[in-house]
Design an enzyme around this catalytic site. Structure first.
Site, PDB file in Angstrom:
ATOM      1  CE  LYS A  13       0.690  -1.848   5.896  1.00 22.63           C
ATOM      2  NZ  LYS A  13       0.099  -2.313   4.639  1.00 22.63           N
ATOM      3  NE  ARG A  89       6.036  -1.999   1.450  1.00 22.72           N
ATOM      4  CZ  ARG A  89       5.311  -0.894   1.652  1.00 22.72           C
ATOM      5  NH1 ARG A  89       5.687  -0.012   2.548  1.00 22.72           N
ATOM      6  NH2 ARG A  89       4.215  -0.697   0.978  1.00 22.72           N
ATOM      7  NE  ARG A 128      -4.538   3.936  -0.429  1.00 23.22           N
ATOM      8  CZ  ARG A 128      -3.635   3.096   0.051  1.00 23.22           C
ATOM      9  NH1 ARG A 128      -3.507   2.923   1.346  1.00 23.22           N
ATOM     10  NH2 ARG A 128      -2.858   2.432  -0.773  1.00 23.22           N
ATOM     11  NE  ARG A 161      -0.401   5.462  -2.097  1.00 19.49           N
ATOM     12  CZ  ARG A 161       0.059   4.621  -1.180  1.00 19.49           C
ATOM     13  NH1 ARG A 161      -0.326   4.761   0.080  1.00 19.49           N
ATOM     14  NH2 ARG A 161       0.887   3.663  -1.486  1.00 19.49           N
ATOM     15  NE  ARG A 172       1.101  -0.238  -3.654  1.00 16.86           N
ATOM     16  CZ  ARG A 172       0.136   0.511  -3.130  1.00 16.86           C
ATOM     17  NH1 ARG A 172      -0.802   1.006  -3.901  1.00 16.86           N
ATOM     18  NH2 ARG A 172       0.117   0.754  -1.846  1.00 16.86           N
TER      19      ARG A 172
HETATM   20  P1  AMP Z   1       3.026   2.604   1.294  1.00 21.91           P
HETATM   21  O1  AMP Z   1       2.468   3.980   1.491  1.00 21.91           O
HETATM   22  O2  AMP Z   1       3.452   1.956   2.582  1.00 21.91           O
HETATM   23  O3  AMP Z   1       2.105   1.720   0.490  1.00 21.91           O
HETATM   24  O4  AMP Z   1       4.372   2.780   0.430  1.00 21.91           O
HETATM   25  C1  AMP Z   1       4.332   3.317  -0.874  1.00 21.91           C
HETATM   26  C2  AMP Z   1       5.536   2.867  -1.672  1.00 21.91           C
HETATM   27  O5  AMP Z   1       6.753   3.378  -1.086  1.00 21.91           O
HETATM   28  C3  AMP Z   1       5.739   1.369  -1.723  1.00 21.91           C
HETATM   29  O6  AMP Z   1       4.929   0.731  -2.716  1.00 21.91           O
HETATM   30  C4  AMP Z   1       7.225   1.278  -2.067  1.00 21.91           C
HETATM   31  O7  AMP Z   1       7.421   1.628  -3.417  1.00 21.91           O
HETATM   32  C5  AMP Z   1       7.806   2.416  -1.204  1.00 21.91           C
HETATM   33  N1  AMP Z   1       8.144   1.938   0.161  1.00 21.91           N
HETATM   34  C6  AMP Z   1       7.541   2.322   1.324  1.00 21.91           C
HETATM   35  N2  AMP Z   1       8.067   1.676   2.383  1.00 21.91           N
HETATM   36  C7  AMP Z   1       9.024   0.860   1.868  1.00 21.91           C
HETATM   37  C8  AMP Z   1       9.910  -0.099   2.450  1.00 21.91           C
HETATM   38  N3  AMP Z   1       9.892  -0.344   3.770  1.00 21.91           N
HETATM   39  N4  AMP Z   1      10.755  -0.770   1.630  1.00 21.91           N
HETATM   40  C9  AMP Z   1      10.782  -0.536   0.299  1.00 21.91           C
HETATM   41  N5  AMP Z   1       9.967   0.351  -0.323  1.00 21.91           N
HETATM   42  C10 AMP Z   1       9.095   1.034   0.449  1.00 21.91           C
END
Ligand code: AMP
Length: 221
Positions: A13, A89, A128, A161, A172
């Site tokens: 994404k 989310r 990644r 990460r 996740r």
């Molecule tokens: P991502 O880079 O989108 O995978 O986000 C990394 C982490 O940030 C996620 O696993 C959550 O811990 C937190 N996070 C990011 N966006 C959200 C969201 N919309 N709601 C809740 N937690 C979020």
């Protein structure tokens, strides 16, 4: 052009969102990148985010995420639209987004749902790499940086990460299935859902996305 990107973690994404945003000349808003940057900078907000354990894949509370997005999409560079990566989310976040857009007299153009097999996702996680300074994302095989291990844009040393570790990836994916996957029905009911096969090469996926969005925009005019 206001887009929501759905799909499990690791599906690509972020990569597609950034390219689509460049194509339409709008910003990408990645809540995950905003949170990681705040944690890395060690700001008060970053310390608050760290307490929610995003390094373990746990969600930041809805009201905190919604506040962050509300402020960001009200900035001047979002006037022509934006691409949301990683938000909403949860169902309350999706409701909040609709509410904010209504207030701003704007509406969502589309929700793109990126789909791929779990096996492929696991491979994407292990390769990644991210830039800790500017948040740009690479993949050692599929999207390597020009110089191995270094960010193309700012030349910082790329990192994995912490939440891409296999046991956290599993967590996740579970949280995604439980809390985020129901949003597919949410956007389908609004007539805004478009499914994208995210398994081919990024270039092929990108062409599919642009063809689809061209069609969506043609219909909405
Ligand atoms: P991502 O880079 O989108 O995978 O986000 C990394 C982490 O940030 C996620 O696993 C959550 O811990 C937190 N996070 C990011 N966006 C959200 C969201 N919309 N709601 C809740 N937690 C979020």
């Amino acid at each position: 052009m206001i887009l929501v990107l759905l799909g499990p973690p690791g599906v690509g994404k972020g990569t597609q969102g950034t390219r689509v945003a460049v194509h339409y000349d709008v910003p990408t808003i990645s809540t995950g990148a905003i949170f990681r940057e705040a944690v890395a900078r060690g700001t008060e907000f970053g310390r608050q985010i760290q307490r929610y354990r995003i390094d373990r894949g746990e969600f930041v509370p809805d009201e905190v995420v919604v506040g962050t997005v509300r402020a960001r999409i009200s900035e001047a560079d979002c006037i022509g639209g934006f691409v949301l990566d990683g938000f909403p989310r949860t169902a309350p976040q999706a409701d909040a987004l609709q509410h904010i857009l209504d207030e701003q007299k704007r509406s969502l153009t589309a929700c793109l749902d990126f789909e791929a097999d779990t096996e492929l996702l696991v491979n994407r996680f292990s390769g990644r790499r991210v830039c800790p300074r500017d948040g740009s994302t690479y993949h050692v095989e599929m999207q390597p940086p020009r110089q191995a291990g270094l960010c193309d844009l700012c030349h910082a040393q790329l990192e994995m990460r912490p939440d891409d570790a296999p046991e956290i990836v599993r967590r996740r994916l579970e949280v995604y299935a439980e809390k985020t996957r129901p949003l597919i029905d949410y956007y389908s009911a609004l007539g805004l859902l478009y499914t994208i096969d995210a398994s081919p090469e990024p270039e092929t996926v990108f062409s599919q996305v642009i063809a689809l969005l061209t069609e969506v925009r043609r219909k909405q005019v």
